[in-house]
Design an enzyme around this catalytic site. Structure first.
Site, short mmCIF file in Angstrom:
data_model
loop_
_atom_site.label_atom_id
_atom_site.label_comp_id
_atom_site.label_asym_id
_atom_site.label_seq_id
_atom_site.Cartn_x
_atom_site.Cartn_y
_atom_site.Cartn_z
N THR A 1 0.84 -1.19 0.00
CA THR A 1 0.00 0.00 0.00
C THR A 1 0.87 1.24 0.00
O THR A 1 2.02 1.20 0.45
CB THR A 1 -0.93 0.05 1.23
OG1 THR A 1 -1.86 1.12 1.07
CG2 THR A 1 -0.16 0.26 2.52
N ASN A 2 0.31 2.32 -0.51
CA ASN A 2 0.92 3.63 -0.34
C ASN A 2 -0.05 4.56 0.35
O ASN A 2 0.16 5.76 0.41
CB ASN A 2 1.34 4.22 -1.69
CG ASN A 2 2.77 3.83 -2.02
OD1 ASN A 2 3.61 3.68 -1.12
ND2 ASN A 2 3.05 3.63 -3.29
N ASN A 3 -1.14 3.98 0.88
CA ASN A 3 -2.14 4.77 1.58
C ASN A 3 -1.65 4.98 3.02
O ASN A 3 -1.59 4.05 3.82
CB ASN A 3 -3.47 4.01 1.55
CG ASN A 3 -4.59 4.75 2.25
OD1 ASN A 3 -4.36 5.44 3.24
ND2 ASN A 3 -5.80 4.61 1.73
N ASP B 1 -7.87 -5.21 0.27
CA ASP B 1 -8.80 -4.47 -0.56
C ASP B 1 -10.09 -4.36 0.24
O ASP B 1 -10.50 -5.32 0.89
CB ASP B 1 -9.05 -5.16 -1.90
CG ASP B 1 -9.53 -4.17 -2.94
OD1 ASP B 1 -8.95 -3.06 -3.02
OD2 ASP B 1 -10.48 -4.47 -3.68
N LYS C 1 -11.92 2.97 16.22
CA LYS C 1 -11.96 2.36 14.87
C LYS C 1 -10.98 1.18 14.79
O LYS C 1 -11.30 0.13 14.26
CB LYS C 1 -11.64 3.41 13.80
CG LYS C 1 -11.80 2.85 12.40
CD LYS C 1 -11.50 3.83 11.29
CE LYS C 1 -11.61 3.12 9.94
NZ LYS C 1 -11.02 3.86 8.83
N HIS D 1 -13.46 -3.26 10.13
CA HIS D 1 -13.27 -4.30 9.14
C HIS D 1 -11.78 -4.65 9.00
O HIS D 1 -11.39 -5.80 9.03
CB HIS D 1 -13.83 -3.81 7.80
CG HIS D 1 -13.48 -2.37 7.50
ND1 HIS D 1 -13.87 -1.33 8.31
CD2 HIS D 1 -12.73 -1.81 6.53
CE1 HIS D 1 -13.38 -0.19 7.83
NE2 HIS D 1 -12.68 -0.46 6.75
N ARG D 2 -10.95 -3.60 8.87
CA ARG D 2 -9.51 -3.84 8.67
C ARG D 2 -8.90 -4.45 9.92
O ARG D 2 -8.10 -5.38 9.85
CB ARG D 2 -8.81 -2.52 8.29
CG ARG D 2 -7.41 -2.72 7.75
CD ARG D 2 -6.86 -1.48 7.07
NE ARG D 2 -7.66 -1.08 5.93
CZ ARG D 2 -8.53 -0.07 5.94
NH1 ARG D 2 -8.69 0.68 7.00
NH2 ARG D 2 -9.25 0.20 4.87
P1 IMP Z 1 -9.10 0.24 -1.15
O1 IMP Z 1 -9.28 -0.17 -2.57
O2 IMP Z 1 -8.97 -0.89 -0.21
O3 IMP Z 1 -8.02 1.23 -0.97
O4 IMP Z 1 -10.42 1.01 -0.68
C1 IMP Z 1 -11.49 1.24 -1.52
C2 IMP Z 1 -12.26 2.47 -1.09
O5 IMP Z 1 -12.87 2.26 0.16
C3 IMP Z 1 -11.42 3.75 -0.98
O6 IMP Z 1 -12.15 4.79 -1.62
C4 IMP Z 1 -11.32 4.06 0.44
O7 IMP Z 1 -11.42 5.42 0.68
C5 IMP Z 1 -12.51 3.33 1.01
N1 IMP Z 1 -12.11 2.78 2.29
C6 IMP Z 1 -11.23 1.76 2.49
N2 IMP Z 1 -11.07 1.56 3.80
C7 IMP Z 1 -11.85 2.48 4.42
C8 IMP Z 1 -12.08 2.79 5.78
O8 IMP Z 1 -11.52 2.19 6.71
N3 IMP Z 1 -12.95 3.79 6.02
C9 IMP Z 1 -13.58 4.47 5.04
N4 IMP Z 1 -13.39 4.24 3.77
C10 IMP Z 1 -12.52 3.25 3.45
#
Ligand code: IMP
Length: 197
Positions: free
Chosen positions: A5-7, A66, A169, A174-175
């Site tokens: 990830t780069n998030n 994801d 959180k 979920h994460r």
């Molecule tokens: P990703 O593909 O896993 O990065 O996430 C898909 C989308 O879901 C992205 O637009 C994120 O902003 C949103 N998202 C992922 N995790 C969260 C979270 O924990 N809270 C809110 N939005 C999330």
């Protein structure tokens, strides 16, 4: 271990959940600046695609996640397309706005966040899932978190993820639930004893 990830928000969340147990390296830290494809039509497919991309090029144990927001009244949308719901720009504000508009006038506001983690250790692949159920609020609440956090209220709580803050959180999300499973697995089954959770 490499976290594909780069998030920055995700990296901080997962590092906080894991504590000192595993040192994580982001894509930036391994010098990978590629735009890794996420073109599968399931969360599982995307998580695996990202993990395989790094494992095949760097040959190092890694995991990728994801996440999708699955809304009951929209038959599970935006789901795997959550990041690009309002268009290709990954714009959280626009995504939330679109979702609020789609739900306008709908009574059923039940939804869930679902995270899938794909782990690759020595070429073997494993999947872990974490889910948190909740509801979509009528309007944004709070400015913390990221993505859809300001409009998602987890079951059993009175406020959005954005307002509840990272401590809560990171306990119930979920994460967090998917990472706990990953951690338990690494502690119990990893053929590599250097992973201790
Ligand atoms: P990703 O593909 O896993 O990065 O996430 C898909 C989308 O879901 C992205 O637009 C994120 O902003 C949103 N998202 C992922 N995790 C969260 C979270 O924990 N809270 C809110 N939005 C999330």
């Amino acid at each position: 271990m490499i976290f594909v990830t780069n998030n920055r928000h995700k990296l901080e969340e997962v590092s906080a959940i894991l504590g000192d147990s595993i040192e994580l390296k982001s894509l930036k830290e391994i010098g990978c600046t590629d735009d890794i494809p996420e073109t599968a039509d399931t969360l599982e497919g995307n998580a695996l695609m990202k993990a395989r991309y790094i494992y095949e090029r760097y040959g190092q144990d890694c995991f990728a996640d994801d996440t999708g927001l699955e809304v009951d009244a929209l038959d599970g949308a935006p789901g795997v397309y959550s990041a690009r719901y309002a268009g290709p720009g990954h714009d959280s504000e626009a995504n939330m706005q679109k979702l609020l508009e789609e739900l306008d006038g709908k009574n059923d506001r039940h939804a869930q966040f679902r995270t899938v983690i794909a782990l690759i250790i020595k070429g073997e692949e494993f999947l872990f899932e974490g889910v948190v159920k909740g509801t979509i609020l009528e309007e944004r609440e709070g400015e913390g978190g990221f993505g859809y956090d300001p409009i998602f209220r987890p079951e059993g709580y009175d406020h959005s993820f954005a307002l509840l803050g990272n401590d809560i959180k990171n306990r119930i999300s979920h994460r967090a639930r998917a990472v706990e499973k990953l951690c338990k697995f690494l502690a119990e089954h990893s053929p590599c004893s250097s992973y201790k959770c």
